[in-house]
Enzyme design. Structure first.
Site, PDB file in Angstrom:
ATOM      1  N   LYS A 309       0.913  -1.053   0.015  1.00 49.21           N
ATOM      2  CA  LYS A 309       0.141  -0.008  -0.008  1.00 49.21           C
ATOM      3  C   LYS A 309       0.830   1.299  -0.066  1.00 49.21           C
ATOM      4  O   LYS A 309       2.026   1.087   0.306  1.00 49.21           O
ATOM      5  CB  LYS A 309      -0.911   0.183   1.265  1.00 49.21           C
ATOM      6  CG  LYS A 309      -1.968  -0.786   1.480  1.00 49.21           C
ATOM      7  CD  LYS A 309      -2.736  -0.968   2.766  1.00 49.21           C
ATOM      8  CE  LYS A 309      -3.623  -1.929   2.653  1.00 49.21           C
ATOM      9  NZ  LYS A 309      -5.021  -1.684   1.860  1.00 49.21           N
ATOM     10  N   ARG A 395     -10.590 -11.124   1.492  1.00 48.41           N
ATOM     11  CA  ARG A 395     -11.698 -12.139   0.706  1.00 48.41           C
ATOM     12  C   ARG A 395     -11.159 -13.512   0.873  1.00 48.41           C
ATOM     13  O   ARG A 395     -11.755 -14.600   0.890  1.00 48.41           O
ATOM     14  CB  ARG A 395     -11.964 -11.678  -0.797  1.00 48.41           C
ATOM     15  CG  ARG A 395     -10.943 -11.723  -1.532  1.00 48.41           C
ATOM     16  CD  ARG A 395     -11.187 -10.707  -2.760  1.00 48.41           C
ATOM     17  NE  ARG A 395     -11.126  -9.451  -2.531  1.00 48.41           N
ATOM     18  CZ  ARG A 395     -11.694  -8.449  -3.281  1.00 48.41           C
ATOM     19  NH1 ARG A 395     -11.698  -8.832  -4.562  1.00 48.41           N
ATOM     20  NH2 ARG A 395     -11.598  -7.182  -3.002  1.00 48.41           N
TER      21      ARG A 395
END
Length: 559
Positions: A309, A395
């Protein structure tokens, strides 16, 4: 007199105000019926936009011989609008036991405006009450109050929720030397100033908000002090302190995850030196009914992995376990409510036979063992998944947890429901901002109940689509699935990111009664984003909503 009074100054809209000395009879004294206020130093009371008082405020005003109404009659600027407040300072007369401060908080109009859709949060009276209560408590605490009485505003539960949420600030790490305002370090004590018949509602709201404050503490704690191991320990401790025989906390380790063939969960965790953990909380109500499983994403720090990130605000990624914090706190609230109601009521807290929280916990880091873009992992059910982006890790761990959740439900002949909660995508923040969370479900019935629970709790959700188109976008090229969606016809990556994320999870759910909540849009709120907020504290949305969802079936157990 009025010129002198106004010269002392006032500010509305939540800022500190000093108005003193309002008295029309120099020999006046407060009512002898002051038992309700003798142990408090401050009060929070409600005022409507026509400057009329709530029934509870009128009773308190009577105890104070009309001091509140007299002050309002000479005050300009405070109009009782939503989210406004005014602190006044009553004089002490005849050595009476009186509060030194009173926060008047605006409730807006007595009657809801016409032609306002149910989709407008401003049309929900309980949310105005929750906000008003929080604003008043926060203003008084900032002013040094330590014993605050709060009225019901017409909904004791909502008032208790707002007030209790406002008493939490994450300032555990500030030393006395650097804490300039030490008077606001210790939370104030709250007292209910309503009718005895409303006391149970107040207790309910207090329990729910206390559980949500536990979640807020978990998500606000720096990642080095809230690893998967520490998170598991904190959850175990919280339930142990309640000593509820109906609750069992089980902490699983890596060896168990390997036995369960949770290849996606194991894959994400292997880039960190911190061991993974998988917490199960089982609350068995002792009643017949369905099983409700709440699955929370528990990435205690998300660097993004190899797909790292940006540095800006990466520290906020300590809160990538907000879903996990929220689901365990929901079960904490429900089981605690069971304890306080079981002795006084034959009505069960919830109609479910069992409520389970599942939290896969790990860090997503990027050392030499970390998964790489292009790697293929194998899920618990044998599904192969191409890791197109290591920053779409939530996920992956949820997929294995959802498969495990369905195994737990199979043991119940009545079936069950699954709700997963996650800070899953930045896309939902772009779509919805801080207005609400995103919701996906193949069950219209579940969505309808979630929507009602969101409206009642002030934690609203907006339903987004699970069209088959989005499912096709997560199909793999050289594996069964990929963890990031591509546009229809091979279009640009990341299209409809929130719905493709939900559709990826749907590939691992075979039952109809499942819902996915993406709370990433709300989890970034802090400080003045919410009435009870503080700059040091991150929020843990969905606790009140999930508690309301589970409890509402008590009255509507026809599913």
């Amino acid at each position: 007199f009025r010129r002198k009074l106004l010269a002392q100054g006032y500010q509305a809209c939540g800022k500190k105000t000093r108005i003193t000395g309002v008295r029309y009879n120099s020999s006046a004294s407060y009512s002898n019926d002051n038992s309700q206020i003798k142990n408090i130093d401050s009060l929070v009371v409600g005022v409507y936009s026509d400057l009329s008082l709530t029934p509870a405020s009128k009773r308190i005003d009577s105890i104070l011989n009309g001091y509140i109404s007299s002050t309002l009659s000479v005050t300009k600027g405070f109009k009782g609008a939503n989210s406004s407040s005014l602190i006044i300072y009553p004089p002490s007369l005849n050595n009476a036991s009186t509060p030194s401060r009173i926060a008047l908080v605006g409730l807006g109009s007595k009657t809801p405006p016409e032609n306002v859709s149910d989709n407008s949060i401003t049309s929900d009276p309980s949310e105005s009450i929750r906000s008003a209560s929080a604003i008043g408590v926060r203003a008084l605490w900032n002013d040094g109050a330590q014993n605050i009485g709060v009225e019901s505003f017409g909904s004791a539960q909502a008032a208790a929720e707002g007030a209790t949420l406002a008493t939490f600030r994450y300032n555990n790490l500030k030393t006395e030397k650097h804490n300039k305002n030490s008077s606001t370090t210790t939370p104030p004590t709250l007292s209910f100033m309503g009718e005895p018949s409303e006391a149970s509602e107040w207790s309910t709201g207090s329990v729910i908000a206390t559980a949500q404050n536990f979640a807020r503490r978990l998500v606000s704690t720096p990642a080095n002090l809230m690893t998967p191991t520490i998170f598991s320990s904190e959850v175990s401790k919280a339930f142990s302190e309640k000593s509820n025989p109906k609750v069992e906390v089980i902490v699983r380790d890596q060896a168990w995850a390997e036995e369960q063939n949770m290849g996606l969960f194991l894959g994400v965790s292997r880039g960190s030196s911190e061991p993974l953990s998988f917490v199960q909380v089982h609350y068995k109500t002792g009643l017949p009914g369905k099983t409700l499983v709440l699955v929370g994403k528990g990435v205690t720090f998300d660097s993004g992995g190899i797909s790292i990130k940006p540095a800006l605000d990466m520290g906020h990624m300590r809160a990538d376990m907000t879903g996990a914090a929220s689901v365990v706190s929901t079960v904490l609230a429900l089981s605690s409510l069971d304890q306080i109601t079981s002795s006084s009521s034959s009505t069960p807290t919830t109609p479910y036979s069992e409520i389970i929280a599942l939290t896969p916990l790990c860090e997503n880091m990027c050392d030499g063992k970390a998964i790489r873009p292009g790697d293929v992992l194998t899920a618990k059910d044998g599904t192969t998944v191409e890791v197109d982006n290591t920053d779409a890790e939530g996920r992956l761990i949820l997929a294995d947890a959802l498969l495990y959740a369905q195994e737990l439900i199979k043991s119940n002949a009545s079936g069950g429901e699954i709700i997963d909660v996650a800070t899953l995508t930045g896309a939902v923040d772009i779509a919805l901002g801080g207005g609400c969370m995103g919701a996906w479900s193949g069950s219209d019935e579940m969505w309808s109940r979630l929507e009602r629970a969101g409206r009642a709790s002030g934690e609203r959700a907006w339903r987004l689509p699970l069209f088959s188109t989005y499912g096709k976008m997560v199909k793999g090229t050289y594996s069964d699935l990929r963890n990031v969606g591509y546009g229809a016809g091979g279009g640009r990556r990341g299209s409809a990111g929130a719905s493709t994320g939900a559709s990826f999870l749907k590939q691992f759910v075979s039952q109809d009664h499942w819902a996915h909540l993406d709370i990433a849009s709300l989890s970034k709120m802090s400080g003045n984003d919410v009435p009870w907020g503080h700059a040091s504290t991150l929020e843990a949305p969905s606790v009140r909503m999930l508690v309301e969802y589970a409890r509402s079936q008590r009255q509507n157990n026809n599913n």
